[in-house]
Write a protein that holds these residues in place. Structure first.
Motif, PDB file in Angstrom:
ATOM      1  N   HIS A 145       0.835  -1.204   0.000  1.00 58.31           N
ATOM      2  CA  HIS A 145       0.000   0.000   0.000  1.00 58.31           C
ATOM      3  C   HIS A 145       0.870   1.254   0.000  1.00 58.31           C
ATOM      4  O   HIS A 145       2.094   1.191   0.185  1.00 58.31           O
ATOM      5  CB  HIS A 145      -0.936   0.012   1.217  1.00 58.31           C
ATOM      6  N   GLU A 146       0.226   2.373  -0.208  1.00 57.39           N
ATOM      7  CA  GLU A 146       0.933   3.650  -0.253  1.00 57.39           C
ATOM      8  C   GLU A 146       1.617   3.959   1.071  1.00 57.39           C
ATOM      9  O   GLU A 146       1.171   3.528   2.132  1.00 57.39           O
ATOM     10  CB  GLU A 146      -0.050   4.792  -0.557  1.00 57.39           C
ATOM     11  N   TRP A 147       2.668   4.770   0.973  1.00 56.17           N
ATOM     12  CA  TRP A 147       3.378   5.300   2.151  1.00 56.17           C
ATOM     13  C   TRP A 147       3.314   6.827   2.036  1.00 56.17           C
ATOM     14  O   TRP A 147       3.705   7.393   1.022  1.00 56.17           O
ATOM     15  CB  TRP A 147       4.820   4.812   2.135  1.00 56.17           C
ATOM     16  N   LEU A 148       2.792   7.486   3.048  1.00 56.24           N
ATOM     17  CA  LEU A 148       2.588   8.942   2.999  1.00 56.24           C
ATOM     18  C   LEU A 148       3.489   9.627   4.007  1.00 56.24           C
ATOM     19  O   LEU A 148       3.113   9.849   5.162  1.00 56.24           O
ATOM     20  CB  LEU A 148       1.118   9.274   3.293  1.00 56.24           C
ATOM     21  N   PRO A 149       4.716   9.982   3.607  1.00 62.50           N
ATOM     22  CA  PRO A 149       5.661  10.555   4.580  1.00 62.50           C
ATOM     23  C   PRO A 149       5.276  11.948   5.059  1.00 62.50           C
ATOM     24  O   PRO A 149       5.746  12.386   6.106  1.00 62.50           O
ATOM     25  CB  PRO A 149       6.983  10.581   3.789  1.00 62.50           C
ATOM     26  N   ASP A 150       4.431  12.672   4.307  1.00 59.34           N
ATOM     27  CA  ASP A 150       4.096  14.036   4.709  1.00 59.34           C
ATOM     28  C   ASP A 150       2.809  14.109   5.522  1.00 59.34           C
ATOM     29  O   ASP A 150       2.363  15.204   5.876  1.00 59.34           O
ATOM     30  CB  ASP A 150       3.967  14.936   3.475  1.00 59.34           C
ATOM     31  N   ALA A 151       2.193  12.958   5.823  1.00 56.54           N
ATOM     32  CA  ALA A 151       0.921  12.948   6.537  1.00 56.54           C
ATOM     33  C   ALA A 151       1.142  12.729   8.035  1.00 56.54           C
ATOM     34  O   ALA A 151       2.156  12.182   8.459  1.00 56.54           O
ATOM     35  CB  ALA A 151       0.006  11.857   5.977  1.00 56.54           C
ATOM     36  N   THR A 152       0.153  13.169   8.822  1.00 60.50           N
ATOM     37  CA  THR A 152       0.223  13.054  10.279  1.00 60.50           C
ATOM     38  C   THR A 152      -0.991  12.290  10.776  1.00 60.50           C
ATOM     39  O   THR A 152      -2.115  12.561  10.373  1.00 60.50           O
ATOM     40  CB  THR A 152       0.252  14.450  10.934  1.00 60.50           C
ATOM     41  N   GLU A 153      -0.754  11.321  11.664  1.00 59.54           N
ATOM     42  CA  GLU A 153      -1.847  10.550  12.241  1.00 59.54           C
ATOM     43  C   GLU A 153      -2.744  11.443  13.086  1.00 59.54           C
ATOM     44  O   GLU A 153      -2.287  12.367  13.760  1.00 59.54           O
ATOM     45  CB  GLU A 153      -1.284   9.448  13.141  1.00 59.54           C
ATOM     46  N   LEU A 154      -4.038  11.142  13.078  1.00 59.55           N
ATOM     47  CA  LEU A 154      -4.963  11.851  13.946  1.00 59.55           C
ATOM     48  C   LEU A 154      -4.598  11.631  15.415  1.00 59.55           C
ATOM     49  O   LEU A 154      -4.803  12.515  16.254  1.00 59.55           O
ATOM     50  CB  LEU A 154      -6.391  11.376  13.673  1.00 59.55           C
ATOM     51  N   THR A 155      -4.019  10.480  15.729  1.00 65.79           N
ATOM     52  CA  THR A 155      -3.567  10.231  17.097  1.00 65.79           C
ATOM     53  C   THR A 155      -2.576  11.299  17.541  1.00 65.79           C
ATOM     54  O   THR A 155      -2.656  11.817  18.660  1.00 65.79           O
ATOM     55  CB  THR A 155      -2.905   8.840  17.191  1.00 65.79           C
ATOM     56  N   ALA A 156      -1.629  11.646  16.675  1.00 66.62           N
ATOM     57  CA  ALA A 156      -0.642  12.671  17.015  1.00 66.62           C
ATOM     58  C   ALA A 156      -1.278  14.055  17.096  1.00 66.62           C
ATOM     59  O   ALA A 156      -0.902  14.880  17.935  1.00 66.62           O
ATOM     60  CB  ALA A 156       0.491  12.662  15.984  1.00 66.62           C
ATOM     61  N   LEU A 157      -2.252  14.326  16.218  1.00 58.94           N
ATOM     62  CA  LEU A 157      -2.915  15.628  16.250  1.00 58.94           C
ATOM     63  C   LEU A 157      -3.700  15.808  17.549  1.00 58.94           C
ATOM     64  O   LEU A 157      -3.708  16.887  18.136  1.00 58.94           O
ATOM     65  CB  LEU A 157      -3.849  15.771  15.049  1.00 58.94           C
ATOM     66  N   LEU A 158      -4.357  14.735  18.007  1.00 61.70           N
ATOM     67  CA  LEU A 158      -5.152  14.830  19.227  1.00 61.70           C
ATOM     68  C   LEU A 158      -4.273  14.872  20.473  1.00 61.70           C
ATOM     69  O   LEU A 158      -4.726  15.321  21.535  1.00 61.70           O
ATOM     70  CB  LEU A 158      -6.109  13.643  19.313  1.00 61.70           C
ATOM     71  N   ALA A 159      -3.047  14.416  20.361  1.00 56.87           N
ATOM     72  CA  ALA A 159      -2.170  14.421  21.536  1.00 56.87           C
ATOM     73  C   ALA A 159      -1.895  15.828  22.033  1.00 56.87           C
ATOM     74  O   ALA A 159      -1.605  16.035  23.215  1.00 56.87           O
ATOM     75  CB  ALA A 159      -0.855  13.710  21.204  1.00 56.87           C
ATOM     76  N   SER A 160      -1.970  16.820  21.154  1.00 54.27           N
ATOM     77  CA  SER A 160      -1.679  18.203  21.547  1.00 54.27           C
ATOM     78  C   SER A 160      -2.895  18.927  22.109  1.00 54.27           C
ATOM     79  O   SER A 160      -2.780  20.069  22.528  1.00 54.27           O
ATOM     80  CB  SER A 160      -1.136  18.976  20.341  1.00 54.27           C
ATOM     81  N   GLY A 161      -4.065  18.287  22.106  1.00 54.82           N
ATOM     82  CA  GLY A 161      -5.246  18.931  22.661  1.00 54.82           C
ATOM     83  C   GLY A 161      -6.416  18.891  21.702  1.00 54.82           C
ATOM     84  O   GLY A 161      -6.307  18.367  20.578  1.00 54.82           O
ATOM     85  N   PRO A 162      -7.584  19.436  22.114  1.00 47.61           N
ATOM     86  CA  PRO A 162      -8.759  19.432  21.232  1.00 47.61           C
ATOM     87  C   PRO A 162      -8.540  20.306  20.011  1.00 47.61           C
ATOM     88  O   PRO A 162      -7.706  21.222  20.013  1.00 47.61           O
ATOM     89  CB  PRO A 162      -9.866  19.983  22.130  1.00 47.61           C
ATOM     90  N   MET A 163      -9.298  20.039  18.963  1.00 48.94           N
ATOM     91  CA  MET A 163      -9.178  20.790  17.714  1.00 48.94           C
ATOM     92  C   MET A 163     -10.047  22.045  17.753  1.00 48.94           C
ATOM     93  O   MET A 163     -11.041  22.119  18.487  1.00 48.94           O
ATOM     94  CB  MET A 163      -9.615  19.923  16.531  1.00 48.94           C
ATOM     95  N   GLU A 164      -9.679  23.009  16.924  1.00 46.11           N
ATOM     96  CA  GLU A 164     -10.545  24.158  16.683  1.00 46.11           C
ATOM     97  C   GLU A 164     -11.814  23.681  15.967  1.00 46.11           C
ATOM     98  O   GLU A 164     -11.828  22.631  15.309  1.00 46.11           O
ATOM     99  CB  GLU A 164      -9.832  25.200  15.828  1.00 46.11           C
ATOM    100  N   ALA A 165     -12.879  24.458  16.101  1.00 44.99           N
ATOM    101  CA  ALA A 165     -14.158  24.054  15.504  1.00 44.99           C
ATOM    102  C   ALA A 165     -14.041  23.833  13.999  1.00 44.99           C
ATOM    103  O   ALA A 165     -14.605  22.877  13.456  1.00 44.99           O
ATOM    104  CB  ALA A 165     -15.226  25.102  15.811  1.00 44.99           C
ATOM    105  N   HIS A 166     -13.291  24.696  13.307  1.00 44.75           N
ATOM    106  CA  HIS A 166     -13.154  24.549  11.852  1.00 44.75           C
ATOM    107  C   HIS A 166     -12.454  23.242  11.500  1.00 44.75           C
ATOM    108  O   HIS A 166     -12.855  22.538  10.558  1.00 44.75           O
ATOM    109  CB  HIS A 166     -12.374  25.733  11.282  1.00 44.75           C
ATOM    110  N   ASP A 167     -11.377  22.895  12.239  1.00 46.60           N
ATOM    111  CA  ASP A 167     -10.652  21.652  11.956  1.00 46.60           C
ATOM    112  C   ASP A 167     -11.528  20.435  12.233  1.00 46.60           C
ATOM    113  O   ASP A 167     -11.509  19.452  11.466  1.00 46.60           O
ATOM    114  CB  ASP A 167      -9.379  21.594  12.800  1.00 46.60           C
ATOM    115  N   ALA A 168     -12.295  20.460  13.336  1.00 45.57           N
ATOM    116  CA  ALA A 168     -13.184  19.339  13.634  1.00 45.57           C
ATOM    117  C   ALA A 168     -14.276  19.213  12.573  1.00 45.57           C
ATOM    118  O   ALA A 168     -14.672  18.104  12.192  1.00 45.57           O
ATOM    119  CB  ALA A 168     -13.800  19.529  15.020  1.00 45.57           C
TER     120      ALA A 168
END
Length: 565
Positions: A145-168
């Protein structure tokens, strides 16, 4: 390629202190451990079922460097679990990174994994990480399958805290629309966790492991539409609250307090967008949750996507600008313009108005006299300027100076830069690559004298050629052994590192070590000068570090090469 990207594989590591094998019994295909009850049973296992008591074969005994189909070279084992393993690999034919799931052909889930991978590959939707190959070969079954080196897991994004309303809002909108499209083609995910969602550098969300992750784990569901819809609701809930909407902790997030049940996101955290809070509850209502202001539950991704589309669009936050520092007065600014007086008790003296201009006959006469003097001065100055110009026209050569003759100029240039050496021929040099060539059709552009044309390398996933080889270069034939004093190279696209290597042999060495390294440098205009002039028949400009190009790959570009003695 040297760095490991957990955002680019279906099975990431456990992010713990213990080695991967120590947690093999807890890892999942999403790279996290599922919460379990007191009996050690995962909720997913009780809800959707697992394999029976049939013994599962051990994962294939392969190692780093092993090649599949003579093409996919395994680099790093990410997970070894339940008789299958997942790897970061390199497609040597297309020179790109890929991910590989590997399991023995006699594995009880081998047939279902192959079927799921081939069905997912037929979807061809760019919102999903694409399956590139699904093969049974030599008692092995593997899915590439594809490998996406420039992408970030949602797990890592959530580790920094809740998202802004627009991002959610973007998250639930894009994921629900993508899953609705998949279900219309008869495909379900059933493992839609934060580890299965990636966000690219452009803000687009992509889903990995469609159908394949569930097949690898032997997961099925009686109501796949509701299972995936509830999973999307859980992702939105986590994005809004930074909490997992169940009592057990999971995916690096704390669960809800025990015994209180599922409560709306805007009751968990202040400032949560009310519309998104209701959308999350409508999706999670599939598990029996209720809320006083809740509308009809969403039971399919398509219903959820339509509910999100019916909301007023949530715009991104306005950009914030830093206020400039307060203007600082310097020592020479003694006034109080725009500021209150520093001594308010002192009485200032009134400013006297200037006297009115002369309105008498004497004043008018004085004005005429001054005007006449100015006119006379301008006339005298113009006459002197014209006379000077005429004198210069009569004597254009200053006898006190002399210009050097062209012969002297040529001699000085030769002393400073050396004599140019003609390049008899040029060829690409890629002895460490798979096919032994690197864009040979454009090699003539390096010495055609036109700075707008260039030769370029292939695109790689890192500046160090994706760790596939040490370098690539251009060999220049001088026609005979000559003295080389400097090689000036013009690069395009960014700072490039290169070495100058030479040989007096009558043939080109088969490997770069057959040349002698005499200089190196980096930049966009690089002058490679040996400490002392050397003699050479063949000159190798060997590129060792490449700049990042506009297409996201690392690529070297050479527009011009000049050699002087």
């Amino acid at each position: 390629m040297a760095e490991r990207s957990t955002a680019s594989v279906d099975v990431a590591d456990n992010s713990g202190d213990e080695p991967l094998t120590a947690k093999a019994d807890e890892a999942t295909t999403d790279g996290t451990a599922e919460p379990k009850d007191a009996a050690g049973v995962s909720p997913k296992e009780t809800a959707v079922g697992r394999e029976g008591s049939r013994a599962i074969p051990r994962a294939p005994d392969v190692h780093s460097g092993h090649k599949l189909a003579g093409r996919y070279r395994l680099e790093e084992c990410v997970t070894r679990l339940d008789g299958f393993s997942s790897w970061r690999a390199v497609d040597e034919k297309l020179r790109r990174a890929v991910g590989v799931h590997l399991l023995p052909a006699d594995h009880p889930r081998a047939r279902s994994v192959l079927a799921a991978a081939r069905s997912s590959a037929l979807l061809g939707d760019p919102r999903f990480v694409q399956v590139l190959d699904a093969v049974e070969e030599d008692d092995l079954v593997y899915v590439v399958h594809e490998w996406l080196p420039d992408a970030t897991e949602l797990t890592a994004l959530l580790a920094s805290g809740p998202m802004e309303a627009h991002d959610a809002y973007q998250l639930v909108s894009q994921i629900s629309q993508a899953m609705a499209a998949a279900h219309r083609e008869g495909l379900a995910h059933l493992r839609l966790t934060p580890g299965a969602v990636l966000r690219s550098s452009t803000g687009q969300y992509r889903i990995r492991g469609l159908a394949v992750n569930a097949a690898l784990r032997g997961i099925t569901a009686d109501r796949p539409l509701r299972t995936d819809t509830e999973a999307i609701g859980a992702l939105l809930y986590a994005a809004l609250t930074h909490r997992w909407p169940y009592e057990n902790d999971a995916y690096g997030l704390a669960g809800l307090p025990k015994g209180v049940g599922l409560i709306a996101p805007d009751q968990v955290r202040a400032g949560v967008h009310r519309g998104l809070s209701e959308i999350a509850m409508r999706a999670l209502a599939n598990d029996g949750a209720t809320a006083s202001r809740q509308e009809q539950p969403c039971t399919t991704p398509d219903e959820l996507a339509k509910a999100v589309a019916a909301m007023p669009r949530i715009l991104p936050p306005e950009p914030t600008f830093t206020a400039p520092p307060e203007y600082q007065r310097t020592t020479y600014q003694q006034g109080t313009y725009g500021r209150p007086p520093s001594h308010p008790n002192l009485v200032t003296q009134p400013v006297m108005a200037p006297p009115s201009p002369l309105q008498s006959r004497t004043g008018r006469a004085l004005k005429w006299a001054v005007s006449a003097l100015l006119i006379a001065a301008l006339g005298l100055g113009s006459w002197q300027l014209a006379e000077t110009v005429l004198d210069r026209g009569k004597d254009p050569v200053d006898p006190g100076t002399s210009r050097p003759t062209p012969d002297v100029d040529k001699k000085n240039e030769a002393d400073e830069g050396g004599k140019p050496i003609a390049i008899a021929a040029a060829r690409d040099y890629d002895p460490l690559g798979g096919d032994g060539s690197e864009k040979p059709a454009a090699i003539k552009n390096v010495h055609d004298g036109d700075p707008s044309t260039f030769w370029h390398t292939d695109g790689y996933f890192s500046a160090a050629f994706g760790n596939l080889k040490d370098g690539v270069g251009v060999v220049l034939d001088l026609g005979k052994v000559q003295q080389v004093g400097a090689v000036d190279v013009s690069f395009l696209g960014g700072t490039t590192s290169a070495e100058l290597r030479t040989t007096e042999n009558s043939t080109v060495p088969s490997l770069p070590d057959g040349f002698t390294k005499v200089a190196d440098g980096s930049g966009m205009k690089v002058s490679l000068k040996p400490e002392e002039p050397v003699k050479a028949r063949y000159v190798l400009v060997w590129l060792t570090n490449l700049p990042l190009s506009d297409d996201g790959r690392f690529r070297g570009k050479v527009s011009d090469i000049k050699i002087t003695s």
